[in-house]
Write a protein that holds these residues in place. Sequence first.
Motif, short mmCIF file in Angstrom:
data_model
loop_
_atom_site.label_atom_id
_atom_site.label_comp_id
_atom_site.label_asym_id
_atom_site.label_seq_id
_atom_site.Cartn_x
_atom_site.Cartn_y
_atom_site.Cartn_z
N VAL A 1 0.84 -1.20 0.00
CA VAL A 1 0.00 0.00 0.00
C VAL A 1 0.87 1.25 0.00
CG1 VAL A 1 -1.75 1.30 1.26
CG2 VAL A 1 -1.90 -1.19 1.14
N GLU A 2 1.94 1.22 0.78
CA GLU A 2 2.83 2.39 0.85
C GLU A 2 3.52 2.64 -0.49
OE1 GLU A 2 6.15 4.40 3.81
OE2 GLU A 2 5.57 2.30 4.09
N PHE A 3 3.90 1.59 -1.20
CA PHE A 3 4.50 1.74 -2.52
C PHE A 3 3.53 2.44 -3.47
CE2 PHE A 3 8.07 -1.69 -2.76
CZ PHE A 3 8.69 -1.09 -1.66
N ARG A 4 2.25 2.07 -3.38
CA ARG A 4 1.23 2.74 -4.20
C ARG A 4 1.09 4.20 -3.79
NH1 ARG A 4 -4.47 2.46 -3.69
NH2 ARG A 4 -4.00 2.72 -1.48
N ASP A 5 1.00 4.45 -2.48
CA ASP A 5 0.80 5.80 -1.98
C ASP A 5 1.97 6.72 -2.31
OD1 ASP A 5 -1.60 4.94 -0.99
OD2 ASP A 5 -0.90 4.73 1.09
N PHE B 1 5.41 4.76 -6.33
CA PHE B 1 6.43 3.91 -6.93
C PHE B 1 5.81 3.09 -8.06
CE2 PHE B 1 8.86 3.59 -2.62
CZ PHE B 1 9.26 4.91 -2.76
N VAL B 2 4.52 2.82 -7.92
CA VAL B 2 3.74 2.17 -8.98
C VAL B 2 2.43 2.93 -9.11
CG1 VAL B 2 4.74 -0.11 -8.55
CG2 VAL B 2 2.64 0.54 -7.37
N LYS B 3 1.83 2.89 -10.32
CA LYS B 3 0.55 3.56 -10.52
C LYS B 3 -0.61 2.71 -10.02
CE LYS B 3 1.30 6.60 -14.50
NZ LYS B 3 0.91 6.83 -15.91
N SER B 4 -0.58 1.44 -10.40
CA SER B 4 -1.67 0.54 -10.04
C SER B 4 -1.12 -0.84 -9.76
CB SER B 4 -2.73 0.49 -11.15
OG SER B 4 -2.14 0.16 -12.38
N MET B 5 -1.96 -1.70 -9.20
CA MET B 5 -1.44 -2.97 -8.70
C MET B 5 -2.51 -4.06 -8.78
SD MET B 5 0.33 -3.43 -4.93
CE MET B 5 1.07 -1.81 -5.10
N LEU B 6 -2.05 -5.27 -9.16
CA LEU B 6 -2.87 -6.48 -9.04
C LEU B 6 -2.26 -7.33 -7.94
CD1 LEU B 6 -3.58 -7.73 -12.70
CD2 LEU B 6 -5.17 -6.61 -11.14
N VAL B 7 -3.03 -7.64 -6.93
CA VAL B 7 -2.56 -8.48 -5.83
C VAL B 7 -3.27 -9.82 -5.93
CG1 VAL B 7 -2.33 -8.74 -3.34
CG2 VAL B 7 -2.12 -6.48 -4.38
N ILE B 8 -2.52 -10.84 -6.34
CA ILE B 8 -3.07 -12.17 -6.57
C ILE B 8 -2.91 -13.02 -5.31
CG2 ILE B 8 -2.84 -14.27 -7.96
CD1 ILE B 8 -1.68 -12.44 -10.19
N THR B 9 -4.00 -13.61 -4.85
CA THR B 9 -3.93 -14.39 -3.62
C THR B 9 -5.15 -15.31 -3.51
OG1 THR B 9 -3.76 -14.25 -1.20
CG2 THR B 9 -5.12 -12.60 -2.28
N HIS B 10 -5.04 -16.32 -2.69
CA HIS B 10 -6.20 -17.14 -2.34
C HIS B 10 -6.76 -16.71 -0.99
CE1 HIS B 10 -2.77 -19.12 -0.37
NE2 HIS B 10 -3.64 -19.39 0.57
#
Length: 230
Positions: A192-196, A199-208
Amino acid sequence: MSLRVDNLRVYYRTLRGDVKALDGVTFRVADGEIMGVAGESGCGKTTLGKSLIRLDGRMRHIEGTVELDGEKLPVDDQEAMNRFRFTEVSIIPQYAMSAMNPIRKIGKMIAELLESRGYHYSRIRPELERRLDLVGLSQDVLKRYPIELSGGMKQRMVMVISTLLDPSLLIADEVTSALDVSTQKAVAETLVEFRDREFVKSMLVITHDISLVYQIADSIMVMYAGKLAE
């Protein structure tokens, strides 16, 4: 829109015929958005992540388009995608704790990666050190081999490497698997901090793990049998 995926179909060829790993997937991810991708094992989550960066040569792109910041990505061509990897779209791979070269010191490995992308290590080094401080790692880790780091330290190191060139899209694949609960929380907060910090614009977080994406994601996409369930 940061990411636009339309009718993406990716199959794996096997002796028993084609496996429809992704079967007509369409979705959007906006600038600044963290989208969670959840589902049971084998539902196509990891294939989706890999297909957006074209990392697995066994994949067969059937149809569909992927656009990032208005530019079409050549996800059907592994060599053409090389221009976009780690600069425009980057990935924290599943089993990231074993993703680093075990016979290279971490600093040397990062230098080689940057040089392969046309960047000078000496120019990026100050930013690298700043990000190590941000995730609670000392600069000494650059002089160590991956085996000398704990599981949580390896995970944070891979997160720093994957975002060092400020990609537009970050794909985080099972980033908290095999970590203890306290380390899982720290890793999730770092994403979340990297997004805030952009450092990245958007993110896909893949998980079960639905509880993980529930805490950090702006939206959640559930997959089942290669399709979007909800």
